[in-house]
Design a protein around this motif. Sequence first.
Motif, short mmCIF file in Angstrom:
data_model
loop_
_atom_site.label_atom_id
_atom_site.label_comp_id
_atom_site.label_asym_id
_atom_site.label_seq_id
_atom_site.Cartn_x
_atom_site.Cartn_y
_atom_site.Cartn_z
N GLY A 1 32.44 -55.63 9.56
CA GLY A 1 32.93 -54.77 8.67
C GLY A 1 34.61 -55.32 8.15
O GLY A 1 35.28 -54.47 7.70
N ALA A 2 34.51 -56.74 8.13
CA ALA A 2 35.80 -56.97 7.48
C ALA A 2 35.62 -56.93 5.91
O ALA A 2 34.69 -57.28 5.45
N GLY A 3 36.51 -56.33 5.54
CA GLY A 3 36.72 -55.79 4.11
C GLY A 3 37.17 -56.94 3.16
O GLY A 3 37.01 -56.95 2.03
N GLU A 4 38.12 -57.76 3.78
CA GLU A 4 38.84 -58.81 2.96
C GLU A 4 38.68 -60.07 3.72
O GLU A 4 39.29 -60.15 4.88
N ILE A 5 37.96 -61.15 3.28
CA ILE A 5 37.90 -62.33 3.84
C ILE A 5 38.27 -63.56 3.03
O ILE A 5 37.78 -63.68 1.81
N LYS B 1 38.68 -54.02 16.51
CA LYS B 1 38.18 -54.20 17.73
C LYS B 1 36.91 -54.93 17.65
O LYS B 1 36.43 -55.88 18.32
N LYS B 2 36.04 -54.51 16.94
CA LYS B 2 34.38 -55.34 16.66
C LYS B 2 34.98 -56.49 16.05
O LYS B 2 34.14 -57.56 16.46
N LEU B 3 35.88 -56.58 15.02
CA LEU B 3 36.01 -57.91 14.57
C LEU B 3 36.57 -59.12 15.61
O LEU B 3 36.27 -60.23 15.58
N MET B 4 37.44 -58.45 16.38
CA MET B 4 38.10 -59.24 17.59
C MET B 4 36.95 -59.77 18.52
O MET B 4 36.98 -60.92 18.94
N GLU B 5 35.91 -58.89 18.66
CA GLU B 5 34.72 -59.17 19.41
C GLU B 5 34.03 -60.51 18.88
O GLU B 5 33.77 -61.43 19.60
N SER C 1 46.77 -40.57 12.22
CA SER C 1 46.03 -40.94 13.26
C SER C 1 44.67 -41.24 13.18
O SER C 1 44.13 -41.97 13.77
N GLU C 2 44.08 -40.47 12.11
CA GLU C 2 42.54 -40.56 11.96
C GLU C 2 42.41 -42.20 11.27
O GLU C 2 41.47 -42.86 11.62
N ALA C 3 43.36 -42.50 10.46
CA ALA C 3 43.22 -43.68 9.67
C ALA C 3 43.41 -44.97 10.70
O ALA C 3 42.81 -45.95 10.68
N VAL C 4 44.47 -44.67 11.62
CA VAL C 4 44.64 -45.70 12.43
C VAL C 4 43.65 -45.80 13.57
O VAL C 4 43.19 -47.00 13.98
N GLN C 5 43.09 -44.67 14.20
CA GLN C 5 42.05 -44.90 15.18
C GLN C 5 40.82 -45.64 14.49
O GLN C 5 40.30 -46.40 15.15
N GLU C 6 40.27 -45.14 13.23
CA GLU C 6 39.22 -46.06 12.71
C GLU C 6 39.29 -47.52 12.44
O GLU C 6 38.75 -48.15 12.91
N ASN C 7 40.81 -47.58 12.32
CA ASN C 7 41.11 -49.16 11.87
C ASN C 7 41.16 -49.75 13.16
O ASN C 7 40.44 -50.86 13.28
N ASN C 8 41.71 -49.38 14.35
CA ASN C 8 41.70 -49.87 15.47
C ASN C 8 40.08 -50.18 15.95
O ASN C 8 39.81 -51.27 16.67
#
Length: 181
Positions: free
Chosen positions: A115-119, A42-46, A31-38
């Motif tokens: 914060g994209a880690g891989e582009i 969300k910032k990337l989708m913005e 849940s922690e990993a998923v919450q942080e990922n979401n």
Amino acid sequence: KISVQGVGKVNVKPDIAVITFAVETRGKRTSEAVQENNQRMKKLMEVVEKFDIDAADRKTRGFGIVPEYEYYHPKKGQKQKPPKIIGYVASNGLNVRVREIDKVSEILGDLTAAGAGEINLGFDIDDPEKHEDTARKLAMKDAKRRAELYATTAGIPLGKMENLTEHVRQNNFLRGAAAGR
């Protein structure tokens, strides 16, 4: 019977960019990993929305959660222990088609800052079929020219086409039409 191969080549400048990016996060629990990922996604989708990239041009590449292990390395004489789960890694990826290629650099910069880690960046043709059809026509014209040359040189009449085989080489739309006459 005369068999020839015609070649049709069309060089086309890419008119869209394809940006693939991902976020990878870690947490003690899934849940922690998923919450942080979401939150990071969300910032990337913005960023994506800031550039008015249509929803049809966004596609989830994949989402996954895997355990993260700590491995025990026994010293001489110690017994091997099984790996221990120390947390979880959530990853989420997205493919985005960018139709305004002149904005790619700015989008990449903003994705990195968000914060994209891989582009990864690639280029493509939005509607390749019209260019492929042009190559097909050129291949047929070339095959006919060659068949006529051989028939005239051999002193025989040119017959009707008996078969057609298409050979495709992607990304540069090389078309080969082999025709038996």
